[in-house]
Design an enzyme around this catalytic site. Sequence first.
Site, PDB file in Angstrom:
ATOM      1  N   ARG A  91     122.331  24.264  65.793  1.00 33.63           N
ATOM      2  CA  ARG A  91     122.994  23.140  66.470  1.00 33.63           C
ATOM      3  C   ARG A  91     123.153  23.452  67.948  1.00 33.63           C
ATOM      4  NH1 ARG A  91     127.100  23.400  61.593  1.00 33.63           N
ATOM      5  NH2 ARG A  91     126.514  25.539  62.057  1.00 33.63           N
TER       6      ARG A  91
ATOM      7  N   GLU B 145     119.801  11.328  57.155  1.00 34.92           N
ATOM      8  CA  GLU B 145     121.246  11.368  56.943  1.00 34.92           C
ATOM      9  C   GLU B 145     121.889  10.004  57.053  1.00 34.92           C
ATOM     10  OE1 GLU B 145     123.120  13.819  59.926  1.00 34.92           O
ATOM     11  OE2 GLU B 145     121.635  13.280  61.434  1.00 34.92           O
TER      12      GLU B 145
ATOM     13  N   CYS C 246     120.102  20.661  55.020  1.00 38.80           N
ATOM     14  CA  CYS C 246     120.897  21.515  55.896  1.00 38.80           C
ATOM     15  C   CYS C 246     122.374  21.143  55.862  1.00 38.80           C
ATOM     16  CB  CYS C 246     120.362  21.488  57.319  1.00 38.80           C
ATOM     17  SG  CYS C 246     120.477  19.869  58.080  1.00 38.80           S
TER      18      CYS C 246
ATOM     19  N   MET D 155     147.830  31.060  17.986  1.00 40.93           N
ATOM     20  CA  MET D 155     148.808  31.813  17.228  1.00 40.93           C
ATOM     21  C   MET D 155     148.605  33.325  17.359  1.00 40.93           C
ATOM     22  SD  MET D 155     149.669  31.798  13.229  1.00 40.93           S
ATOM     23  CE  MET D 155     148.855  33.361  12.993  1.00 40.93           C
TER      24      MET D 155
ATOM     25  N   ARG E 159     118.036  21.429  66.160  1.00 42.88           N
ATOM     26  CA  ARG E 159     118.413  20.011  66.201  1.00 42.88           C
ATOM     27  C   ARG E 159     118.870  19.659  67.601  1.00 42.88           C
ATOM     28  NH1 ARG E 159     123.594  18.062  62.971  1.00 42.88           N
ATOM     29  NH2 ARG E 159     124.587  19.203  64.668  1.00 42.88           N
TER      30      ARG E 159
ATOM     31  N   GLY F 167     120.545  15.737  55.855  1.00 37.58           N
ATOM     32  CA  GLY F 167     121.883  16.021  56.366  1.00 37.58           C
ATOM     33  C   GLY F 167     122.865  15.400  55.386  1.00 37.58           C
ATOM     34  N   THR F 168     123.146  16.170  54.333  1.00 39.79           N
ATOM     35  CA  THR F 168     123.890  15.549  53.224  1.00 39.79           C
ATOM     36  C   THR F 168     125.358  15.309  53.545  1.00 39.79           C
ATOM     37  OG1 THR F 168     124.033  17.773  52.315  1.00 39.79           O
ATOM     38  CG2 THR F 168     122.367  16.309  51.375  1.00 39.79           C
ATOM     39  N   ASN F 169     125.881  15.913  54.609  1.00 40.99           N
ATOM     40  CA  ASN F 169     127.271  15.597  54.973  1.00 40.99           C
ATOM     41  C   ASN F 169     127.358  14.151  55.440  1.00 40.99           C
ATOM     42  OD1 ASN F 169     127.442  18.313  54.595  1.00 40.99           O
ATOM     43  ND2 ASN F 169     128.258  18.790  56.619  1.00 40.99           N
TER      44      ASN F 169
ATOM     45  N   TYR G 263     113.202  23.843  50.640  1.00 40.37           N
ATOM     46  CA  TYR G 263     114.186  24.887  50.930  1.00 40.37           C
ATOM     47  C   TYR G 263     115.589  24.313  51.062  1.00 40.37           C
ATOM     48  CZ  TYR G 263     114.107  23.243  55.785  1.00 40.37           C
ATOM     49  OH  TYR G 263     114.216  22.477  56.908  1.00 40.37           O
TER      50      TYR G 263
HETATM   51 MG    MG Z   1     124.793  14.746  60.826  1.00 37.15          MG
END
Ligand code: MG
Length: 916
Positions: free
Chosen positions: A578, A786, A873, A117, A656, A807-809, A893
């Site tokens: 990469r 991963e 990563c 209000m 990698r 490699g969390t993707n 890290y």
């Molecule tokens: Mg991968």
Amino acid sequence: MSASTRPQVAAKKYVYAFGAGEAEGDGTMRDLLGGKGAGLAEMTKAGLPVPGGFTITTEACNDYFAAGEALPEGLWEDVKAAVTQVEAESGKGLGDVENPLLLSVRSGAKFSMPGMMDTVLNLGLNEQTLQGLIKLTSNERFGWDAYRRFIQLFGRIVLGVSGERMDAALDAVKEKVGAKQDTDVDAEGMKEVVQELKAIVLDETGSEFPQDPYQQLDLAIKAVFASWFGKRARDYRDNQKIPHDLGTAVNVMMMVFGNMGEDSGTGVAFSRNPSTGENVLFGEYLTNAQGEDVVAGIRTPSPIAHLHDQMPEAHAEFQAIADRLEHHYRDMQDMEFTIERGRLYMLQTRSGKRTAAAAVKIASDMVKDEIITKEEALQRIEPGMVDQLLRDQYDPDALKGATKIAKGLNASPGAAVGQVVFDADHAVEWVEQGKKVVLVRIETSPDDFHGMAVAEGILTARGGATSHAAVVARQIGKPCVAGCAELTVDYAARTATSVNSGVTFKEGDWISLDGGTGEVFEGALGTVSADYDEQDDLKTVLGWADEVRRLGVWTNADKPEEAERARSYGAEGIGLCRTEHMFREGERLEIVRGAILVSGAAMRARAKLEAGGTLDAEEQAAIETFDGAMAKLEALQQGDFEGIFEAMKGLPVVVRLIDPPLHEFLPNLEETLVEVTEAGDAATAEQRELLAIVQSMHEQNPMLGLRGVRLGLMIPDFVKIQTRAILNAQVAVNKRGGDAIAKIMIPLVGHVNELSRVRGLLEAEADQIAEASGVTLDYKFGTMIEIPRGALTADEIAKEASFFSFGTNDLTQMAFGYSRDDAEGGFLLKYVEEKVLPFNPFQTIDATGVGQLVEIAVQKGRATRPDIELGVCGEHGGDPESIFFFESVGLDYVSCSPFRVPVARLAAAQAVLADK
Ligand code: MG
Ligand code: ADP
Ligand code: MG
């Protein structure tokens, strides 16, 4: 009558009074008194000049609704007693014809909420008290103006009378008397407006404007309560995830008047500049004005600095109060004040909203001034702000004259200027011609990625903050305005039109979009680039973050330039380099393709040779071509690694080995098929052979196919040459006096045997190099975690690996069973929108599910090898919320893209502080 002697009738204490230096509540009671009420109590206690009044609690609001919109028993008696107390303190009386007390009635929830209000001012006025007010002030115009405002506010807010109709009544009189501003209307004119307003009220409500001040107060209190469940307020809470059961408080307080002439005024000011953070009062005020006049834009207010010339004493007092409030709340304050005949009153204070730049400067200044600690400073800056500060911004002067075309969602911050293109292929073509483009799409999908990657920015008509466009833009650090619903995009005509502004732009037109605000402008606006090196305050604050954080912050970088930039942003190593990214550069793609095309024949020939067979000329040639290509690649890659090691100057570099399926480097199957089919009989033998090879390499699910370590075991040469390139680069750099720390990482391991075999292969190469160079090599061998099975058997895998990098993707893809490319362009957006999933798990780690795999791998890995080094990563490594999770499971890290490094440094520090 004071707080202790005031009777209380209701069962609960619903009313908290403040005034004359005392308050029953205080600043900690935001839940019960709302932000405004808590602030008023706190300011009163601190001895600041606050008009007396009282706060009706949020609990009263909730009980009001629980009782079916009826005031809780006894509340009204308690309100009246509180009014009596204000009367006693002020020497005025509500409804007293000789000396009327006027009140403001203000809403105030725990969180400041647009949609609640509006404030009713001058409550208590009626035909009789108006006369008293006029006599008392000997100012007829003032009296009628106050009454006019009251009827307008009360009429619109409490009685629901049309505001526009009432505004029109005022405008009509202004026009009639030739007044430009409200202040130009004299007493007679205001009197006329009041008559008009009363007639409108009667017409719309069927009753006369309420004359009894207590009835006015009763209605106003109930209107504040009712506004809590108004549509706007409800929508806002849904949007901001504010619970609906908090309720709002009601603040009732004595009016002070900024509209009593040139020695009066009202204003809004910040204790520091909220856009730059500079430590000077910043704000505006208007003389001879009341309430919302300052923000309403009817008259142009003056900068607060002018107050210094006009009312030096009031200015000095206000400055002193601002300083006191800052020290008291230990934060920059946003304050409202009114000056009545030279006397200053404080009406509100709260922590002020600020830009990213201001937040950082203020935090750092306040530490230097010993107002807050370094830890507090770190907690006051949102990680997203750091991100903003590293992106280009529009030049404020350019923005002033800019024409806004449309507004959408501020999906990814930053300024993007370019020529409009409507499809991804065009984007690529134009960029190759040296143009700058902004990709405009109805929506984007993974098919548009190549266009998004080269565009300056992305604009979509549909899709929310987690749409494909938004998600991808944030990942690759491009400004993006998404879900710009007012835009109609016509791909065929290559135009887009904003229904709101009516502006149409076509392919090739220049536009400028601001991903931080969601605004889109015509033409190419000038920008100022964000230079980290010049942002001293930011660097100072991030330096404090480094003192606090436990997690290391590394970066994902494939090239020396990226590595260098990340280092300048504070990266402590490369967590992911990469190698295959270098395969696409310049002449390399041709070499790589050549090798892949003969790889099958070469592998077969080699097997034959090993089995004791003899090779024909063709087989011999296959091996030679393959080895030749590999040797060239090896030399090129060694150069790359030398560059990266040099850029990192003794910081660790995790390289990698090749990860993607080989056909990613070959022409696409459909296109090759079409070419050969269209050529028909004219197709060359080479074309046919290419098709056959591309076909033979085709996989149904490439993401789950021949890639990562599997590829290394099937065609060992790729990993062998990469290992040699890495280690020879180390030897070369160290010979030049450098210090190259090499860590070789194997992707996509699901079974320990994969790792032990590939390790055998690589160590053989390493031994050869050591022997040839006569140098003891210094390298570590590790793996990515991963694949869910890899995480679950991390104890076995740790026997072969000195470090893990999550490699969390891929881990997320495989744990959820989603193909990311398909999901993010398709159902995932809907899933998030419809809350099937609480958030996009590719953006923020799914702690409950995927996170368990990480935790298990951490435990099992450390059980086997207590000193195993653990990092992440995946893209989650740069996401603040995910960083909190990685802190909690004790990784060593996080590694993220270079421009996320500063964000991660802050988030990692905040994660430690949140745990305390
Ligand atoms: Mg991968
Ligand atoms: P908002 O929450 O929208 O800021 P407020 O309740 O703060 O609304 O009221 C808006 C304005 O009304 C204030 O900035 C102030 O100028 C004016 N106002 C409120 N209470 C009083 C009062 N007691 N005396 C004079 N002006 C008041
Ligand atoms: Mg206010």
